[in-house]
Write an enzyme that holds these catalytic residues in place. Structure first.
Site, PDB file in Angstrom:
ATOM      1  CG  ASP A 173     -59.331   1.006 -14.096  1.00  0.00           C
ATOM      2  OD1 ASP A 173     -59.841   1.412 -15.157  1.00  0.00           O
ATOM      3  OD2 ASP A 173     -58.311   0.310 -14.071  1.00  0.00           O
ATOM      4  CG  HIS A 174     -62.729   5.434 -17.166  1.00  0.00           C
ATOM      5  ND1 HIS A 174     -61.458   5.928 -17.110  1.00  0.00           N
ATOM      6  CD2 HIS A 174     -62.968   5.197 -18.475  1.00  0.00           C
ATOM      7  CE1 HIS A 174     -60.950   5.997 -18.314  1.00  0.00           C
ATOM      8  NE2 HIS A 174     -61.852   5.553 -19.175  1.00  0.00           N
ATOM      9  CG  HIS A 214     -57.473   1.765 -18.130  1.00  0.00           C
ATOM     10  ND1 HIS A 214     -58.243   2.108 -17.053  1.00  0.00           N
ATOM     11  CD2 HIS A 214     -57.110   2.931 -18.710  1.00  0.00           C
ATOM     12  CE1 HIS A 214     -58.334   3.434 -16.978  1.00  0.00           C
ATOM     13  NE2 HIS A 214     -57.654   3.950 -17.969  1.00  0.00           N
TER      14      HIS A 214
HETATM   15  N1  LIG Z   1     -60.338  14.676 -18.329  1.00  0.00           N
HETATM   16  C1  LIG Z   1     -60.501  13.392 -18.493  1.00  0.00           C
HETATM   17  O1  LIG Z   1     -61.086  12.913 -19.467  1.00  0.00           O
HETATM   18  C2  LIG Z   1     -59.976  12.427 -17.454  1.00  0.00           C
HETATM   19  C3  LIG Z   1     -60.082  11.048 -17.702  1.00  0.00           C
HETATM   20  C4  LIG Z   1     -59.645  10.148 -16.743  1.00  0.00           C
HETATM   21  C5  LIG Z   1     -59.109  10.621 -15.552  1.00  0.00           C
HETATM   22  N2  LIG Z   1     -58.993  11.966 -15.336  1.00  0.00           N
HETATM   23  C6  LIG Z   1     -58.437  12.414 -14.058  1.00  0.00           C
HETATM   24  O2  LIG Z   1     -59.366  13.299 -13.447  1.00  0.00           O
HETATM   25  C7  LIG Z   1     -58.680  14.311 -12.745  1.00  0.00           C
HETATM   26  C8  LIG Z   1     -59.143  15.681 -13.248  1.00  0.00           C
HETATM   27  O3  LIG Z   1     -58.792  15.832 -14.599  1.00  0.00           O
HETATM   28  P1  LIG Z   1     -59.332  17.039 -15.493  1.00  0.00           P
HETATM   29  O4  LIG Z   1     -58.929  16.727 -16.886  1.00  0.00           O
HETATM   30  O5  LIG Z   1     -60.765  17.327 -15.230  1.00  0.00           O
HETATM   31  O6  LIG Z   1     -58.424  18.266 -14.942  1.00  0.00           O
HETATM   32  P2  LIG Z   1     -58.607  19.820 -15.226  1.00  0.00           P
HETATM   33  O7  LIG Z   1     -59.471  20.062 -16.401  1.00  0.00           O
HETATM   34  O8  LIG Z   1     -57.242  20.421 -15.221  1.00  0.00           O
HETATM   35  O9  LIG Z   1     -59.396  20.342 -13.926  1.00  0.00           O
HETATM   36  C9  LIG Z   1     -58.766  20.552 -12.696  1.00  0.00           C
HETATM   37  C10 LIG Z   1     -59.765  21.128 -11.710  1.00  0.00           C
HETATM   38  O10 LIG Z   1     -59.102  21.339 -10.469  1.00  0.00           O
HETATM   39  C11 LIG Z   1     -59.344  22.675 -10.035  1.00  0.00           C
HETATM   40  N3  LIG Z   1     -58.194  23.142  -9.275  1.00  0.00           N
HETATM   41  C12 LIG Z   1     -56.885  22.950  -9.569  1.00  0.00           C
HETATM   42  N4  LIG Z   1     -56.121  23.474  -8.586  1.00  0.00           N
HETATM   43  C13 LIG Z   1     -56.964  24.001  -7.666  1.00  0.00           C
HETATM   44  C14 LIG Z   1     -56.788  24.649  -6.428  1.00  0.00           C
HETATM   45  N5  LIG Z   1     -55.571  24.866  -5.910  1.00  0.00           N
HETATM   46  N6  LIG Z   1     -57.876  25.021  -5.756  1.00  0.00           N
HETATM   47  C15 LIG Z   1     -59.125  24.806  -6.228  1.00  0.00           C
HETATM   48  N7  LIG Z   1     -59.363  24.197  -7.416  1.00  0.00           N
HETATM   49  C16 LIG Z   1     -58.287  23.798  -8.120  1.00  0.00           C
HETATM   50  C17 LIG Z   1     -59.552  23.463 -11.287  1.00  0.00           C
HETATM   51  O11 LIG Z   1     -60.266  24.615 -10.946  1.00  0.00           O
HETATM   52  P3  LIG Z   1     -60.140  25.995 -11.797  1.00  0.00           P
HETATM   53  O12 LIG Z   1     -60.147  25.556 -13.234  1.00  0.00           O
HETATM   54  O13 LIG Z   1     -61.356  26.736 -11.399  1.00  0.00           O
HETATM   55  O14 LIG Z   1     -58.846  26.611 -11.425  1.00  0.00           O
HETATM   56  C18 LIG Z   1     -60.366  22.465 -12.125  1.00  0.00           C
HETATM   57  O15 LIG Z   1     -61.705  22.485 -11.711  1.00  0.00           O
HETATM   58  C19 LIG Z   1     -57.194  14.046 -12.943  1.00  0.00           C
HETATM   59  O16 LIG Z   1     -56.727  13.263 -11.860  1.00  0.00           O
HETATM   60  C20 LIG Z   1     -57.150  13.217 -14.213  1.00  0.00           C
HETATM   61  O17 LIG Z   1     -56.019  12.358 -14.260  1.00  0.00           O
HETATM   62  C21 LIG Z   1     -59.425  12.866 -16.265  1.00  0.00           C
END
Ligand SMILES: NC(=O)c1ccc[n+]([C@@H]2O[C@H](COP(=O)([O-])OP(=O)(O)OC[C@H]3O[C@@H](n4cnc5c(N)ncnc54)[C@H](OP(=O)(O)O)[C@@H]3O)[C@@H](O)[C@H]2O)c1
Length: 503
Positions: free
Chosen positions: A184-185, A247
């Site tokens: 939980d950042h 949060h």
């Molecule tokens: N972004 C934020 O600021 C943020 C904040 C708080 C929490 N989170 C949490 O962090 C997590 C990630 O979020 P994100 O925004 O970084 O998501 P994202 O940008 O959609 O990234 C998803 C990642 O998963 C990979 N991926 C998806 N399906 C795959 C598969 N079948 N095999 C291999 N790789 C796969 C994608 O690879 P490819 O792109 O190479 O396909 C990409 O690297 C989520 O749970 C989100 O709720 C994110």
């Protein structure tokens, strides 16, 4: 704090091409490197699906670090770090990919003397958590007989109690609770770590931190942004699951908890869980009366016209997803009996701010009150973000010949001065995972009790086909949120937005 100071490890980031890795994780690792905190025996493997070489990947993350790191780019330090970052391509469901990954990990273990220690960071959509953990288990990659192996799970941890229990059971098949780091950042933010210090290291706060002196507590987190490009995710989550379950309830537990017997991880977590267990059970009647859900319509943010939620990308035109929630609840224990806790969070509001407002009870109406009427209450505000600090409002005489009493403010901001540069939450959290300190991560029973609280609300919303209250973008939520407090003869304090001009 229980820590294992052997920091040497290989960190595997599943989702290495994703937004979180680019914007938060790699910049955080660079900041740790910049400050000389990263261990010498360290390497990173970023796992993604896209076709690319390690060299291309390093060039891409170089740009991200330049954009998102809090320290300027130091090419020498970056070279030292980036030489240890590798790209590994595979699909999460592909068994061969894990066999190759494990071989690669063993190779890096030898090269960097990392003793087989591993952090598996799941920076991926929640649907992939179970697959990855299951495969790590299947290929004996979670086996910690000769080294430590930890897993970091991003939020959201489930979408209700049942799915969270199922996910937890799957993770437990591979990792012991002590090796599971549920992120939980917010807990990595400076002021959250500061709440316990403010409360338990100051003689003038703790003795009055109870229902004898405190009238109510308001925990607010407002954003000016809308859902941006996360419509697909947000439609399934909404403010209740996205903010309150994690949060907001974490802010509440730190504010309301009893002093722990010591600063050991489990002692602190035990006290936090007690707060969650003491939360008033929200019956359907209470949900209808004390929980407000809203959704932003079109409006203006900083003078710029913005669309309503239903016009956003990947959002249904008749969506009932809430972008705002306000609620009243109680912590039903001796310390807090009768003190309402108001929680409010929303998007497209007039200010970006997270703060905890402690409003104190008025004094007896004997001296000044008859002559001067009602005075402003004493307030203590813990400002979490974007400003980090403490704000105190109390009453004093206005200088001059007239006897006028005015509220005055002391405003301490620890990140407002030039040169102050607070660490990002993810820096602290990544460092803590490496050193084996899980104090700033949520234990399973915290997650479980938070879902119990949230599920009661979600259930009523699900069963009752009521219309969602609309609010104009750029306003503090729907009118029902103000009415919730007005019914109790109270009002929301928006300290992040208001600058006081009394003197
Ligand atoms: N972004 C934020 O600021 C943020 C904040 C708080 C929490 N989170 C949490 O962090 C997590 C990630 O979020 P994100 O925004 O970084 O998501 P994202 O940008 O959609 O990234 C998803 C990642 O998963 C990979 N991926 C998806 N399906 C795959 C598969 N079948 N095999 C291999 N790789 C796969 C994608 O690879 P490819 O792109 O190479 O396909 C990409 O690297 C989520 O749970 C989100 O709720 C994110």
């Amino acid at each position: 704090m229980s820590t294992n100071l052997n920091l040497s490890c290989v960190m595997v980031i599943f989702g290495g091409t994703g937004d979180l890795t680019h914007r938060k994780l790699i910049p955080a690792l660079y900041n740790l490197k910049y400050e000389g905190i990263l261990p010498d025996n360290f390497a990173v493997i970023s796992v993604g699906r896209r076709e690319k070489t390690t060299e291309t990947y390093r060039n891409e993350i170089y740009e991200s670090v330049k954009s998102f790191s809090r320290f300027k780019m130091d090419d020498e330090k970056w070279k030292e770090l980036s030489e240890r970052i590798y790209y590994h391509r595979q699909d999460f469901s592909d068994d061969d990919g894990y066999i190759r990954l494990n071989d690669f990990l063993n190779e890096l273990d030898k090269k960097y003397n990392t003793n087989g220690n591993r952090v598996y960071y799941l920076a991926v959509a929640p649907e992939s958590f179970e697959t990855i953990v299951g495969k790590l288990h299947k290929h004996c990659m979670a086996d910690n007989s000769n080294s430590w192996r930890r897993v970091v799970i991003e939020k959201p941890f489930g979408r209700d109690l049942k799915s969270a229990q199922f996910l937890n059971q799957k993770i437990n098949e591979a990792f012991a609770e002590k090796d599971i780091y549920r992120i939980d950042h917010y807990l990595g933010k400076e002021m959250l770590q500061n709440i316990m210090v403010i409360r338990f290291a100051n003689a003038f706060f703790e003795p009055i931190w109870n229902n004898r002196f405190i009238d109510n507590i308001q925990i607010s987190s407002s954003e000016m942004v809308g859902v941006e490009n996360r419509g697909g995710y947000y439609e399934k989550a909404g403010a209740l699951r996205d903010m309150v379950q994690n949060h907001m309830l974490q802010l509440l537990t730190l504010t309301a908890m009893e002093p722990p017997v010591n600063l050991e991880t489990e002692s602190i977590r035990d006290e936090k869980v007690k707060v969650l267990r003491s939360l008033q059970v929200l019956t359907p009647e209470l949900v209808k009366k004390n929980v407000v859900r809203g959704q932003y319509g079109p409006g203006k943010i900083e003078g710029r016209g913005v669309p309503g939620y239903r016009e956003e990308e990947r959002v249904s035109p008749d969506s009932k997803t809430e972008t705002f929630i306000a609620l009243k609840t109680y912590v039903e224990n001796f310390r807090w009996s009768g003190v309402p806790f108001y929680i409010r969070t929303g998007k497209r509001m007039p200010a970006k701010s997270t703060e905890i407002v402690i409003q104190f009870k008025p004094l007896p109406e004997i001296l000044y009150f008859k002559e001067y009427g009602i005075m402003e209450p004493n307030l203590l505000v813990i400002k979490v973000q974007p400003q980090e600090g403490i704000f105190l409002q109390f009453n004093a005489k206005r200088p001059g010949t007239s006897n006028i009493i005015v509220p005055v403010q002391m405003d301490f901001c620890q990140n407002c001065h030039a040169g102050s540069n607070s660490p990002e939450a993810y820096e602290r959290l990544l460092y803590d995972v490496m050193r084996g300190d899980s104090t700033l991560f949520t234990r399973w029973d915290e997650v479980e009790h938070s879902w119990r609280f949230v599920d009661n609300i979600a259930q009523v919303w699900n069963d009752e086909n009521t219309e969602i209250s609309k609010y104009e973008s750029g306003k503090w939520g729907p009118k029902e949120a103000d009415e919730l407090l007005a019914r109790d003869n109270r009002k929301w304090w928006n300290i992040g937005e208001v600058s006081f001009k009394n003197i």
